[in-house]
Scaffold this motif. Structure first.
Motif, PDB file in Angstrom:
ATOM      1  N   GLY A  89      -5.675  -0.582  16.055  1.00  0.00           N
ATOM      2  CA  GLY A  89      -6.408  -1.537  15.244  1.00  0.00           C
ATOM      3  C   GLY A  89      -6.495  -0.958  13.729  1.00  0.00           C
ATOM      4  N   ARG A  90      -6.070   0.172  13.322  1.00  0.00           N
ATOM      5  CA  ARG A  90      -6.035   0.483  11.875  1.00  0.00           C
ATOM      6  C   ARG A  90      -4.650   0.422  11.384  1.00  0.00           C
ATOM      7  NH1 ARG A  90      -7.057   7.160  11.122  1.00  0.00           N
ATOM      8  NH2 ARG A  90      -6.610   7.170   9.126  1.00  0.00           N
ATOM      9  N   VAL A  91      -4.850  -0.131  10.071  1.00  0.00           N
ATOM     10  CA  VAL A  91      -3.607  -0.555   9.262  1.00  0.00           C
ATOM     11  C   VAL A  91      -3.047   1.059   8.680  1.00  0.00           C
ATOM     12  CG1 VAL A  91      -2.716  -1.434   7.091  1.00  0.00           C
ATOM     13  CG2 VAL A  91      -4.425  -2.614   8.657  1.00  0.00           C
ATOM     14  N   VAL A  92      -2.158   1.452   9.099  1.00  0.00           N
ATOM     15  CA  VAL A  92      -1.451   2.853   8.738  1.00  0.00           C
ATOM     16  C   VAL A  92      -0.406   2.701   7.722  1.00  0.00           C
ATOM     17  CG1 VAL A  92      -2.282   3.826  10.947  1.00  0.00           C
ATOM     18  CG2 VAL A  92       0.003   3.074  10.637  1.00  0.00           C
ATOM     19  N   LYS A  93       0.097   1.351   7.760  1.00  0.00           N
ATOM     20  CA  LYS A  93       1.118   1.228   6.577  1.00  0.00           C
ATOM     21  C   LYS A  93       1.007  -0.472   6.252  1.00  0.00           C
ATOM     22  CE  LYS A  93       6.132   1.223   5.676  1.00  0.00           C
ATOM     23  NZ  LYS A  93       7.545   1.304   6.347  1.00  0.00           N
ATOM     24  N   HIS A  94       1.048  -0.484   4.844  1.00  0.00           N
ATOM     25  CA  HIS A  94       1.045  -1.924   4.464  1.00  0.00           C
ATOM     26  C   HIS A  94       1.819  -2.158   3.174  1.00  0.00           C
ATOM     27  CE1 HIS A  94      -0.707  -5.789   3.856  1.00  0.00           C
ATOM     28  NE2 HIS A  94      -1.321  -5.427   2.746  1.00  0.00           N
ATOM     29  N   GLU A  95       2.317  -3.449   2.972  1.00  0.00           N
ATOM     30  CA  GLU A  95       3.334  -3.592   2.040  1.00  0.00           C
ATOM     31  C   GLU A  95       4.294  -2.483   1.796  1.00  0.00           C
ATOM     32  OE1 GLU A  95       0.474  -4.833  -1.304  1.00  0.00           O
ATOM     33  OE2 GLU A  95       0.654  -6.948  -0.427  1.00  0.00           O
ATOM     34  N   HIS A  96       4.930  -2.149   2.791  1.00  0.00           N
ATOM     35  CA  HIS A  96       5.886  -1.066   2.971  1.00  0.00           C
ATOM     36  C   HIS A  96       5.477   0.422   2.436  1.00  0.00           C
ATOM     37  CE1 HIS A  96       8.825  -4.165   3.554  1.00  0.00           C
ATOM     38  NE2 HIS A  96       8.091  -4.884   2.685  1.00  0.00           N
ATOM     39  N   LYS A  97       4.248   0.544   2.561  1.00  0.00           N
ATOM     40  CA  LYS A  97       3.671   1.811   2.106  1.00  0.00           C
ATOM     41  C   LYS A  97       2.614   2.398   2.956  1.00  0.00           C
ATOM     42  CE  LYS A  97       3.965   3.499  -2.552  1.00  0.00           C
ATOM     43  NZ  LYS A  97       3.912   3.463  -3.735  1.00  0.00           N
ATOM     44  N   LEU A  98       2.899   3.528   3.370  1.00  0.00           N
ATOM     45  CA  LEU A  98       1.921   4.441   4.137  1.00  0.00           C
ATOM     46  C   LEU A  98       0.581   4.263   3.442  1.00  0.00           C
ATOM     47  CD1 LEU A  98       3.900   7.607   5.611  1.00  0.00           C
ATOM     48  CD2 LEU A  98       3.286   5.521   7.139  1.00  0.00           C
ATOM     49  N   VAL A  99      -0.556   4.100   4.305  1.00  0.00           N
ATOM     50  CA  VAL A  99      -1.997   3.876   3.978  1.00  0.00           C
ATOM     51  C   VAL A  99      -2.598   5.449   4.179  1.00  0.00           C
ATOM     52  CG1 VAL A  99      -4.091   2.860   4.310  1.00  0.00           C
ATOM     53  CG2 VAL A  99      -2.034   1.623   4.442  1.00  0.00           C
ATOM     54  N   GLY A 100      -2.966   6.029   3.011  1.00  0.00           N
ATOM     55  CA  GLY A 100      -3.917   7.335   3.279  1.00  0.00           C
ATOM     56  C   GLY A 100      -3.001   8.434   3.566  1.00  0.00           C
TER      57      GLY A 100
END
Ligand SMILES: [Zn+2]
Length: 494
Positions: free
Chosen positions: A426-437
């Motif tokens: 349920g956690r966004v770990v990649k968005h708009e082609h970039k890893l998040v955090g």
């Protein structure tokens, strides 16, 4: 459901804070490959994730207040991919063995240099491998961790897995000792008790191979696995290393179970495949590895004939990256090649292919979940399951339209760079082609230290030689025709 569509926030330029704070996420208007048992595909559909789970799948879904909205139009929404066998520690030497055979891999890792890996080197490899998997849309990876020559190495490996927001199964192994030795040590038992609490974010397997020694010394390790309730994953049917004797010994001693994962399962006899099929085990096919290294012909063709369930794997980034698109493509190609070859050897023509793109997408998702006993948790997009979701979408790519056959598109057109958004639990770990955090700077730093350590302990000459194995002499066949004679004769005839 407290409000309707308009309250959702638009997806453009969401900050990491926005994503972290979101109580819910909806992917709007994509082509959804649910990978449910009917392989239902929905066009222009939404997938709503609330907390850790998939709350709803359908058209124009109403969503709770504060839901983050991600525009999935022009894209394909599919379950997170699952890799059932990757030696993550080896990602520290990514690509080093590009020209190796399996023999060269064994010599370098097992006989010569595996012991040079310190706990921090296993940590570095695992950290990079874990981040890489998420970036490629691989939400669950089995860390086939077979260089744990001390328990400190195992702690370091798990430290890295716990730092990456992916789903992992830690498969404990140690090529530097017999499985009957390391599995009997009190330190191993203590480690399992301390670290292997077995949530659906971090599972546990025991990883060891069965050599076929008639004395079957591996029996003791199987007994430990049984006592700990740990599934066994084993390299089976590896040309020149493990063979039918290992399968027969496992079968005769009652250690073949539905949880057992047979990695490669190439170069086995029908008798071995029948024993695997009858005991409900699954096979992990690593086609790219098998094609290059020589474990045997990629086994999906043989496994299908025996009704053995298939999952996919990448094996090691010494050769390949953690990219299941690549595994799907390679597996489909090698299965078709074998089918044509077998038919043509009998002077027949294949007019209809048996394996379809949708089959390999299933092996890459639901098949992996089944192999890991996680089919009720992940592997498909179904209401109530944990939300491991991948959006394949790339508006800047001419390869992303038209999407006519979405399964074929995923397998033969798309690639890891097209992974736009990834959710795990349920956690966004990649968005708009970039890893998040993700702290790639830290990963790069620890990897550089490991490479420097290995390079200096091998010495420059050995380091370069290891990467450039000798090429055997090869001879071009004698040819009765010559170009000069042909050119001369054609001049005369003009
Ligand atoms: Zn392997």
């Amino acid at each position: 459901m407290t409000s309707a569509t308009p309250s959702a926030r638009p997806s453009t330029h969401l900050s990491e804070a926005d994503l972290a704070a979101a109580p819910a996420v909806v992917l709007r208007g994509g082509t959804v490959l649910t990978m449910d048992p009917q392989r239902t595909v929905l066009e222009g559909a939404d997938v709503l994730v609330v907390g850790q789970r998939i709350e709803a799948i359908g058209h124009a879904l109403p969503v709770p207040e504060g839901t983050v909205e991600i525009d999935a139009s022009g894209g394909i929404v599919m379950p997170g991919m699952i890799d059932t066998h990757r030696h993550m520690w080896q990602t520290a030497v990514r690509g080093y063995g590009a020209d190796w055979t399996l023999t060269q891999y064994f010599v370098w890792n097992y006989l010569e240099h595996g012991r040079k890996f310190r706990p921090q080197d296993v940590y570095a490899g695992n950290l990079l491998s874990g981040l890489e998997a998420l970036e490629a849309g691989v939400t669950t990876s089995v860390d086939w961790s077979h260089n744990l020559h001390t328990v400190d190495h195992a702690d370091a490996a798990v430290d890295a897995l716990e730092e990456v927001p992916g789903r992992f199964v830690f498969a404990y192994g140690n090529i530097q000792a017999g499985p009957w030795e390391w599995s009997a040590s009190p330190q191993f038992r203590d480690f399992v008790e301390r670290r292997m609490t077995r949530s659906d974010m971090l599972g546990f397997q025991m990883a060891f191979d069965v050599t076929g020694d008639p004395a079957f010394p591996e029996k003791a390790a199987f007994e430990v696995a049984r006592e700990l309730g740990a599934p066994v994953t084993t390299h089976a049917g590896v040309w020149g290393a493990t063979n039918d004797d290992g399968i027969r010994l496992m079968h005769e001693h009652g250690f073949m179970t539905p949880e057992t994962v047979y990695v490669h399962a190439a170069s086995l006899s029908d008798d071995s495949y029948q024993r695997i099929a009858a005991t409900g085990g699954t096979a992990s096919v690593a086609s790219e590895s098998e094609s290059t290294c020589g474990q045997g012909y990629p086994s999906s063709w043989a496994l299908r004939r025996h009704g053995i369930p298939i999952s996919l794997s990448m094996d090691t980034s010494v050769w390949q990256s953690a990219d299941i698109f690549s595994a799907m493509r390679s597996t489909l190609g090698s299965d078709h090649t074998r089918e044509h070859h077998e038919a043509q050897s009998a002077n027949q023509t294949v007019t209809h292919l048996a394996v379809r793109a949708a089959d390999v997408v299933e092996w890459a998702t639901r098949g992996g979940a089944r192999a890991l006993g996680m089919e009720s948790v992940v592997g498909s997009l179904e209401v109530g399951k944990k939300a491991d979701v991948v959006l394949v979408k790339n508006d800047d790519s001419p390869v992303m339209f038209p999407i006519l056959n979405p399964f074929g598109h995923v397998v033969l057109q798309a690639q890891r760079g097209d992974v736009h958004t990834v959710l795990v639990d349920g956690r966004v770990v990649k968005h708009e082609h970039k890893l998040v955090g993700a702290d790639l700077g830290k990963a790069r730093r620890v990897i550089e230290e490991t490479v420097e350590h290995l390079r200096s302990s091998l010495g420059e000459e050995e380091w370069v030689a290891g990467m450039n194995p000798e090429i055997p002499e090869s001879k071009v066949l004698d040819n009765p025709y010559t170009y000069t004679e042909y050119a001369d004769s054609s001049t005369h005839t003009r």
